[in-house]
Write a protein that holds these residues in place. Structure first.
Motif, PDB file in Angstrom:
ATOM      1  N   LEU A 106      56.980 -14.128  -3.612  1.00 11.31           N
ATOM      2  CA  LEU A 106      58.002 -14.221  -4.675  1.00 11.31           C
ATOM      3  C   LEU A 106      59.305 -14.772  -4.098  1.00 11.31           C
ATOM      4  N   LYS A 107      59.690 -14.260  -2.965  1.00 12.03           N
ATOM      5  CA  LYS A 107      60.923 -14.694  -2.299  1.00 12.03           C
ATOM      6  C   LYS A 107      60.893 -16.199  -2.034  1.00 12.03           C
ATOM      7  N   ASN A 108      59.772 -16.669  -1.479  1.00 17.17           N
ATOM      8  CA  ASN A 108      59.646 -18.103  -1.199  1.00 17.17           C
ATOM      9  C   ASN A 108      59.756 -18.952  -2.448  1.00 17.17           C
ATOM     10  N   ILE A 109      59.173 -18.469  -3.536  1.00 12.91           N
ATOM     11  CA  ILE A 109      59.215 -19.218  -4.796  1.00 12.91           C
ATOM     12  C   ILE A 109      60.625 -19.269  -5.365  1.00 12.91           C
ATOM     13  N   VAL A 110      61.247 -18.098  -5.538  1.00 15.55           N
ATOM     14  CA  VAL A 110      62.526 -18.072  -6.240  1.00 15.55           C
ATOM     15  C   VAL A 110      63.678 -18.603  -5.396  1.00 15.55           C
ATOM     16  N   GLU A 111      63.576 -18.535  -4.091  1.00 14.15           N
ATOM     17  CA  GLU A 111      64.673 -19.043  -3.269  1.00 14.15           C
ATOM     18  C   GLU A 111      64.631 -20.561  -3.139  1.00 14.15           C
ATOM     19  N   LYS A 112      63.531 -21.186  -3.609  1.00  9.10           N
ATOM     20  CA  LYS A 112      63.454 -22.655  -3.639  1.00  9.10           C
ATOM     21  C   LYS A 112      63.970 -23.207  -4.954  1.00  9.10           C
ATOM     22  N   ILE A 113      64.083 -22.348  -5.964  1.00  6.46           N
ATOM     23  CA  ILE A 113      64.517 -22.799  -7.304  1.00  6.46           C
ATOM     24  C   ILE A 113      65.979 -23.179  -7.272  1.00  6.46           C
ATOM     25  N   ARG A 156      68.758 -14.258  -8.685  1.00  8.81           N
ATOM     26  CA  ARG A 156      69.157 -13.338  -9.750  1.00  8.81           C
ATOM     27  C   ARG A 156      67.898 -12.774 -10.419  1.00  8.81           C
ATOM     28  N   PRO A 157      67.982 -11.580 -10.979  1.00  8.52           N
ATOM     29  CA  PRO A 157      66.823 -10.993 -11.655  1.00  8.52           C
ATOM     30  C   PRO A 157      66.221 -11.906 -12.725  1.00  8.52           C
ATOM     31  N   GLU A 158      67.060 -12.691 -13.395  1.00 13.33           N
ATOM     32  CA  GLU A 158      66.581 -13.600 -14.444  1.00 13.33           C
ATOM     33  C   GLU A 158      65.622 -14.651 -13.897  1.00 13.33           C
ATOM     34  N   GLN A 159      65.744 -14.983 -12.605  1.00 15.42           N
ATOM     35  CA  GLN A 159      64.838 -15.955 -11.984  1.00 15.42           C
ATOM     36  C   GLN A 159      63.520 -15.309 -11.560  1.00 15.42           C
ATOM     37  N   PRO A 181      63.610  -6.410 -19.766  1.00 15.53           N
ATOM     38  CA  PRO A 181      63.886  -7.716 -19.172  1.00 15.53           C
ATOM     39  C   PRO A 181      64.893  -7.663 -18.022  1.00 15.53           C
ATOM     40  N   HIS A 182      64.464  -8.305 -16.922  1.00 13.47           N
ATOM     41  CA  HIS A 182      65.274  -8.493 -15.717  1.00 13.47           C
ATOM     42  C   HIS A 182      65.532  -7.212 -14.952  1.00 13.47           C
ATOM     43  N   ASP A 183      64.810  -6.127 -15.273  1.00 16.71           N
ATOM     44  CA  ASP A 183      65.131  -4.832 -14.697  1.00 16.71           C
ATOM     45  C   ASP A 183      63.897  -4.030 -14.277  1.00 16.71           C
ATOM     46  N   TYR A 184      62.887  -3.947 -15.165  1.00 14.47           N
ATOM     47  CA  TYR A 184      61.793  -2.989 -14.942  1.00 14.47           C
ATOM     48  C   TYR A 184      60.518  -3.443 -15.643  1.00 14.47           C
ATOM     49  N   ARG A 199      60.684  -2.821  -9.981  1.00 20.60           N
ATOM     50  CA  ARG A 199      62.093  -2.568 -10.290  1.00 20.60           C
ATOM     51  C   ARG A 199      62.913  -3.674  -9.645  1.00 20.60           C
ATOM     52  N   LEU A 200      63.858  -4.204 -10.423  1.00 17.22           N
ATOM     53  CA  LEU A 200      64.752  -5.240  -9.921  1.00 17.22           C
ATOM     54  C   LEU A 200      66.170  -4.716 -10.032  1.00 17.22           C
TER      55      LEU A 200
END
Length: 174
Positions: free
Chosen positions: A167-174, A36-39, A98-101, A121-122
């Protein structure tokens, strides 16, 4: 005499050709992250978090970093001084939603001077987030000349791809 005139005409033609190249550039890459963008947003909105994912942080393990301004978000400043691969420069977060731009100004001092804009941009879509990382700005004569011999899109774009995958590797492990 005739040879000198031909060389001069060719040089003028080359200079005119370089001058007709585009006056600005844009490099952009995007990637889908299963988060999610928040992560994701806190990792780009805080320069202290960039060490974990930015490929430029790996270019010089001895880089000198200076953080100033706000702790994160608008007004946060990150300056660096590194080896010949990293150079010297400064970034400042100019706008954040926040969570967008996120919009930054980046100034390069060495090995060349330049001032550009960076955007993130998210966009949340069906349980995942499309993250786009872009840099754009003016192309002066030297940039136009260099673009004939080096692809900035490939060089910088490959670093954007690398950073987005980190970034993908980091947030997809959370």
């Amino acid at each position: 005499m005739m040879l000198a005139a031909i060389v001069l005409l060719l040089l003028i033609a080359f200079i005119l050709f370089v001058a007709t190249r585009p006056d600005d550039f844009r490099i952009e890459r995007s990637l889908i992250l299963q988060a999610r963008p928040e992560q994701i947003f806190p990792l780009i909105n805080d320069f202290h978090e960039w060490e974990a994912w930015s490929p430029w942080e790996k270019a010089d393990p001895a880089v000198q970093r200076i953080y100033s301004g706000a702790a994160q978000g608008q007004g946060a400043i990150y300056a660096w001084k590194g080896n010949k691969d990293l150079g010297e420069g400064k970034m400042e977060i100019l706008e954040t939603r926040p969570h967008d731009y996120l919009r930054l100004q980046i100034n390069f001092f060495k090995p060349f001077t330049a001032q550009n804009t960076i955007e993130f941009r998210l966009e949340e879509k069906e349980g995942h987030t499309v993250v786009s990382h872009a840099m754009f700005g003016p192309s002066n004569f030297m940039s136009k000349l260099m673009s004939l011999f080096f692809s900035m899109d490939k060089m910088v774009g490959s670093k954007f791809d690398e950073g987005l995958h980190s970034l993908k590797n980091i947030v997809e492990k959370i």
